[in-house]
Design a protein around this motif. Structure first.
Motif, mmCIF file in Angstrom:
data_model
loop_
_atom_site.group_PDB
_atom_site.id
_atom_site.type_symbol
_atom_site.label_atom_id
_atom_site.label_comp_id
_atom_site.label_asym_id
_atom_site.label_seq_id
_atom_site.Cartn_x
_atom_site.Cartn_y
_atom_site.Cartn_z
ATOM 1 N N ILE A 35 56.271 35.174 36.408
ATOM 2 C CA ILE A 35 54.944 35.704 36.691
ATOM 3 C C ILE A 35 53.931 34.563 36.632
ATOM 4 C CG2 ILE A 35 54.437 36.317 34.292
ATOM 5 C CD1 ILE A 35 53.060 38.880 35.453
ATOM 6 N N ILE A 36 52.946 34.634 37.497
ATOM 7 C CA ILE A 36 51.882 33.628 37.545
ATOM 8 C C ILE A 36 50.554 34.338 37.322
ATOM 9 C CG2 ILE A 36 50.646 32.018 39.042
ATOM 10 C CD1 ILE A 36 53.258 31.484 40.471
ATOM 11 N N PHE A 37 49.693 33.731 36.525
ATOM 12 C CA PHE A 37 48.328 34.213 36.323
ATOM 13 C C PHE A 37 47.370 33.147 36.833
ATOM 14 C CE2 PHE A 37 50.805 36.293 32.995
ATOM 15 C CZ PHE A 37 50.445 37.620 33.197
ATOM 16 N N LEU A 38 46.327 33.561 37.556
ATOM 17 C CA LEU A 38 45.354 32.620 38.103
ATOM 18 C C LEU A 38 43.952 33.117 37.773
ATOM 19 C CD1 LEU A 38 44.757 30.169 39.972
ATOM 20 C CD2 LEU A 38 44.707 31.785 41.853
ATOM 21 N N ASP A 39 43.190 32.288 37.053
ATOM 22 C CA ASP A 39 41.827 32.629 36.706
ATOM 23 C C ASP A 39 40.942 32.407 37.940
ATOM 24 O OD1 ASP A 39 39.503 33.185 35.088
ATOM 25 O OD2 ASP A 39 39.140 31.024 35.092
ATOM 26 N N ALA A 61 34.448 34.704 40.417
ATOM 27 C CA ALA A 61 34.015 35.320 39.160
ATOM 28 C C ALA A 61 33.019 34.398 38.456
ATOM 29 C CB ALA A 61 35.216 35.573 38.261
ATOM 30 N N ALA A 62 32.055 34.985 37.763
ATOM 31 C CA ALA A 62 30.984 34.221 37.121
ATOM 32 C C ALA A 62 31.454 33.475 35.873
ATOM 33 C CB ALA A 62 29.824 35.148 36.755
ATOM 34 N N HIS A 63 32.443 34.027 35.154
ATOM 35 C CA HIS A 63 32.890 33.432 33.895
ATOM 36 C C HIS A 63 34.425 33.403 33.842
ATOM 37 C CE1 HIS A 63 28.783 33.786 32.632
ATOM 38 N NE2 HIS A 63 28.811 35.103 32.760
ATOM 39 N N PRO A 64 34.972 32.481 33.039
ATOM 40 C CA PRO A 64 36.426 32.460 32.881
ATOM 41 C C PRO A 64 36.946 33.808 32.374
ATOM 42 C CG PRO A 64 35.486 30.463 31.970
ATOM 43 C CD PRO A 64 34.336 31.363 32.326
ATOM 44 N N LEU A 65 38.043 34.228 32.918
ATOM 45 C CA LEU A 65 38.754 35.462 32.567
ATOM 46 C C LEU A 65 38.021 36.738 32.979
ATOM 47 C CD1 LEU A 65 40.217 34.470 29.084
ATOM 48 C CD2 LEU A 65 41.287 34.254 31.336
ATOM 49 N N ASP A 66 36.908 36.626 33.740
ATOM 50 C CA ASP A 66 36.287 37.836 34.281
ATOM 51 C C ASP A 66 37.232 38.516 35.271
ATOM 52 O OD1 ASP A 66 33.938 37.713 32.881
ATOM 53 O OD2 ASP A 66 32.710 36.996 34.553
#
Length: 105
Positions: A95-99, A68-73
């Motif tokens: 739960i795991i979230f990965l940017d 992804a080009a930007h964080p949180l895209d």
């Protein structure tokens, strides 16, 4: 009168209490620790959590797509559970979230 139920101090119990150490290591505990009692009439059983934890899997293939080009895209997530044992906070899942951009949790 005792406030606690008496449970047998088996090899399996010591294996679990000591962080699932190997069978040979758990059998050496009474030799190196003072006061450890083990009911030796029951042999050490196969531990299902140990088997599952050591089960290998193939890695996911590398993506052909650019990051992804930007964080949180793009955020990947994974929900795990329910587990048979509740956490001290009363939870059965995590739960795991990965940017995708920064590859940070």
């Amino acid at each position: 009168m005792t406030a606690f139920a008496r449970i047998p101090l088996t090899w399996d119990l010591w294996h679990a209490r000591l962080g699932h150490i190997g069978g040979e290591a758990v059998k050496r505990v009474p030799l190196i620790a003072t006061g450890v009692k083990v009911e030796t009439s029951t042999p050490l059983q196969r531990c299902e959590p140990c088997i599952v934890a050591k089960h290998p899997r193939k890695p996911f293939p590398s993506s052909e797509e650019p990051r992804a080009a930007h964080p949180l895209d793009l955020v990947h997530s994974d929900l795990c559970g329910p587990f048979p044992v509740v956490t001290p906070h009363g939870k059965y899942h995590f739960i795991i979230f990965l940017d995708d951009h920064s590859n940070l949790h």
